[in-house]
Design a protein around this motif. Structure first.
Motif, PDB file in Angstrom:
ATOM      1  N   VAL A  63      49.234  61.811  86.840  1.00 32.75           N
ATOM      2  CA  VAL A  63      50.513  61.526  87.502  1.00 32.75           C
ATOM      3  C   VAL A  63      50.735  62.370  88.751  1.00 32.75           C
ATOM      4  CG1 VAL A  63      51.582  60.812  85.338  1.00 32.75           C
ATOM      5  CG2 VAL A  63      51.896  63.169  86.154  1.00 32.75           C
ATOM      6  N   LYS A  64      49.825  63.256  89.039  1.00 38.25           N
ATOM      7  CA  LYS A  64      49.981  64.103  90.221  1.00 38.25           C
ATOM      8  C   LYS A  64      50.073  63.256  91.488  1.00 38.25           C
ATOM      9  CE  LYS A  64      47.906  68.403  88.608  1.00 38.25           C
ATOM     10  NZ  LYS A  64      46.759  69.337  88.708  1.00 38.25           N
ATOM     11  N   GLY A  65      51.063  63.585  92.295  1.00 38.69           N
ATOM     12  CA  GLY A  65      51.272  62.844  93.528  1.00 38.69           C
ATOM     13  C   GLY A  65      52.124  61.600  93.355  1.00 38.69           C
ATOM     14  N   ARG A  66      52.379  61.202  92.115  1.00 35.23           N
ATOM     15  CA  ARG A  66      53.192  60.000  91.865  1.00 35.23           C
ATOM     16  C   ARG A  66      54.508  60.339  91.161  1.00 35.23           C
ATOM     17  NH1 ARG A  66      51.508  56.003  88.566  1.00 35.23           N
ATOM     18  NH2 ARG A  66      50.310  57.405  87.208  1.00 35.23           N
ATOM     19  N   PHE A  67      54.474  61.275  90.230  1.00 39.36           N
ATOM     20  CA  PHE A  67      55.646  61.644  89.447  1.00 39.36           C
ATOM     21  C   PHE A  67      56.162  63.007  89.885  1.00 39.36           C
ATOM     22  CE2 PHE A  67      54.612  59.117  85.287  1.00 39.36           C
ATOM     23  CZ  PHE A  67      54.415  57.978  86.042  1.00 39.36           C
ATOM     24  N   SER A  68      57.472  63.191  89.710  1.00 40.67           N
ATOM     25  CA  SER A  68      58.084  64.477  90.038  1.00 40.67           C
ATOM     26  C   SER A  68      59.129  64.817  88.991  1.00 40.67           C
ATOM     27  CB  SER A  68      58.726  64.416  91.425  1.00 40.67           C
ATOM     28  OG  SER A  68      59.373  65.636  91.728  1.00 40.67           O
ATOM     29  N   ILE A  69      59.029  66.011  88.437  1.00 40.49           N
ATOM     30  CA  ILE A  69      59.995  66.462  87.435  1.00 40.49           C
ATOM     31  C   ILE A  69      60.981  67.420  88.092  1.00 40.49           C
ATOM     32  CG2 ILE A  69      58.536  68.386  86.669  1.00 40.49           C
ATOM     33  CD1 ILE A  69      59.576  67.867  83.815  1.00 40.49           C
ATOM     34  N   SER A  70      62.231  67.321  87.680  1.00 44.85           N
ATOM     35  CA  SER A  70      63.259  68.219  88.189  1.00 44.85           C
ATOM     36  C   SER A  70      64.307  68.427  87.102  1.00 44.85           C
ATOM     37  CB  SER A  70      63.898  67.654  89.458  1.00 44.85           C
ATOM     38  OG  SER A  70      64.525  66.411  89.200  1.00 44.85           O
ATOM     39  N   ASP A  72      68.608  69.936  86.463  1.00 41.58           N
ATOM     40  CA  ASP A  72      69.887  70.421  86.947  1.00 41.58           C
ATOM     41  C   ASP A  72      70.570  71.088  85.766  1.00 41.58           C
ATOM     42  OD1 ASP A  72      72.472  70.834  87.841  1.00 41.58           O
ATOM     43  OD2 ASP A  72      72.584  68.948  88.919  1.00 41.58           O
ATOM     44  N   ASN A  73      70.463  72.391  85.687  1.00 39.56           N
ATOM     45  CA  ASN A  73      71.016  73.097  84.532  1.00 39.56           C
ATOM     46  C   ASN A  73      72.535  73.047  84.491  1.00 39.56           C
ATOM     47  OD1 ASN A  73      68.536  73.771  83.445  1.00 39.56           O
ATOM     48  ND2 ASN A  73      68.435  75.746  84.476  1.00 39.56           N
ATOM     49  N   ALA A  74      73.170  72.910  85.626  1.00 42.13           N
ATOM     50  CA  ALA A  74      74.631  72.811  85.647  1.00 42.13           C
ATOM     51  C   ALA A  74      75.097  71.535  84.946  1.00 42.13           C
ATOM     52  CB  ALA A  74      75.137  72.844  87.079  1.00 42.13           C
ATOM     53  N   LYS A  75      74.248  70.521  84.981  1.00 45.50           N
ATOM     54  CA  LYS A  75      74.577  69.250  84.337  1.00 45.50           C
ATOM     55  C   LYS A  75      73.812  69.043  83.040  1.00 45.50           C
ATOM     56  CE  LYS A  75      75.608  66.904  88.708  1.00 45.50           C
ATOM     57  NZ  LYS A  75      75.253  65.760  89.594  1.00 45.50           N
ATOM     58  N   ASN A  76      72.984  70.003  82.676  1.00 42.89           N
ATOM     59  CA  ASN A  76      72.141  69.871  81.481  1.00 42.89           C
ATOM     60  C   ASN A  76      71.278  68.611  81.548  1.00 42.89           C
ATOM     61  OD1 ASN A  76      72.993  72.249  80.350  1.00 42.89           O
ATOM     62  ND2 ASN A  76      73.930  71.333  78.550  1.00 42.89           N
ATOM     63  N   MET A  77      70.635  68.434  82.672  1.00 39.53           N
ATOM     64  CA  MET A  77      69.846  67.229  82.887  1.00 39.53           C
ATOM     65  C   MET A  77      68.415  67.579  83.303  1.00 39.53           C
ATOM     66  SD  MET A  77      71.850  64.574  82.377  1.00 39.53           S
ATOM     67  CE  MET A  77      70.940  63.253  83.191  1.00 39.53           C
ATOM     68  N   VAL A  78      67.497  66.739  82.886  1.00 39.33           N
ATOM     69  CA  VAL A  78      66.110  66.778  83.357  1.00 39.33           C
ATOM     70  C   VAL A  78      65.754  65.372  83.827  1.00 39.33           C
ATOM     71  CG1 VAL A  78      63.704  67.233  82.768  1.00 39.33           C
ATOM     72  CG2 VAL A  78      65.512  68.568  81.699  1.00 39.33           C
ATOM     73  N   TYR A  79      65.002  65.295  84.902  1.00 40.63           N
ATOM     74  CA  TYR A  79      64.660  64.007  85.473  1.00 40.63           C
ATOM     75  C   TYR A  79      63.152  63.867  85.625  1.00 40.63           C
ATOM     76  CZ  TYR A  79      69.553  64.449  86.886  1.00 40.63           C
ATOM     77  OH  TYR A  79      70.908  64.628  86.886  1.00 40.63           O
ATOM     78  N   LEU A  80      62.718  62.623  85.595  1.00 45.53           N
ATOM     79  CA  LEU A  80      61.331  62.321  85.918  1.00 45.53           C
ATOM     80  C   LEU A  80      61.345  61.159  86.907  1.00 45.53           C
ATOM     81  CD1 LEU A  80      58.355  63.066  85.325  1.00 45.53           C
ATOM     82  CD2 LEU A  80      58.338  61.149  83.708  1.00 45.53           C
ATOM     83  N   GLN A  81      61.057  61.464  88.152  1.00 44.58           N
ATOM     84  CA  GLN A  81      60.949  60.435  89.171  1.00 44.58           C
ATOM     85  C   GLN A  81      59.528  59.893  89.151  1.00 44.58           C
ATOM     86  OE1 GLN A  81      63.324  59.109  91.335  1.00 44.58           O
ATOM     87  NE2 GLN A  81      61.687  57.664  91.867  1.00 44.58           N
ATOM     88  N   MET A  82      59.412  58.594  88.935  1.00 45.88           N
ATOM     89  CA  MET A  82      58.097  57.974  88.824  1.00 45.88           C
ATOM     90  C   MET A  82      57.928  56.967  89.959  1.00 45.88           C
ATOM     91  SD  MET A  82      57.886  57.431  84.698  1.00 45.88           S
ATOM     92  CE  MET A  82      59.148  56.159  84.690  1.00 45.88           C
TER      93      MET A  82
END
Length: 120
Positions: A63-70, A72-82
């Motif tokens: 997934v390198k170069g295609r996916f991005s993880i991030s 936001d601790n203020a919102k208690n959220m984790v994201y995976l942009q694919m």
């Protein structure tokens, strides 16, 4: 910590999708977070992880170069942009929280999974 993944769906090859993971509990920021996936008939595999404050990110080679993880601790959220999704990305995607690791058994907390289907 309770986790709930969302954002899955049916897309075409080459499309993008963003998965979200909502965490409950005040201690979420103490943990690294990760995404794993499990395709039909296959074992669960590591996709990406991010450290407690987001200073470190790691990705599986496929997934390198295609996916991005991030996160936001203020919102208690984790994201995976694919991005540039491929049919082989079809799987149920799970978010997890725990010590930073590529091993699923290291993680203490798991979401219920969200299905991503990529058509060719």
């Amino acid at each position: 910590v309770q986790l709930q993944a969302s954002g899955g769906g049916l897309v075409q090859a080459g499309d993008s999708l963003r998965l979200s993971c909502t965490a409950s509990g005040r201690t979420f920021q103490r943990y690294s977070a990760a995404w794993f996936r499990q395709a039909p008939g296959k074992e669960r595999e590591y996709v990406a992880s991010i450290t407690q404050i987001g200073s470190g990110r790691d990705y599986a080679d496929f997934v390198k170069g295609r996916f991005s993880i991030s996160r936001d601790n203020a919102k208690n959220m984790v994201y995976l942009q694919m991005n540039s999704l491929k049919p082989e990305d079809t799987a149920v995607y799970y978010c997890a929280a725990g010590p930073s690791s590529i091993l699923s058994r290291a993680y203490d907390y798991w979401g219920q999974g969200t299905l991503v289907t990529v058509s060719s």
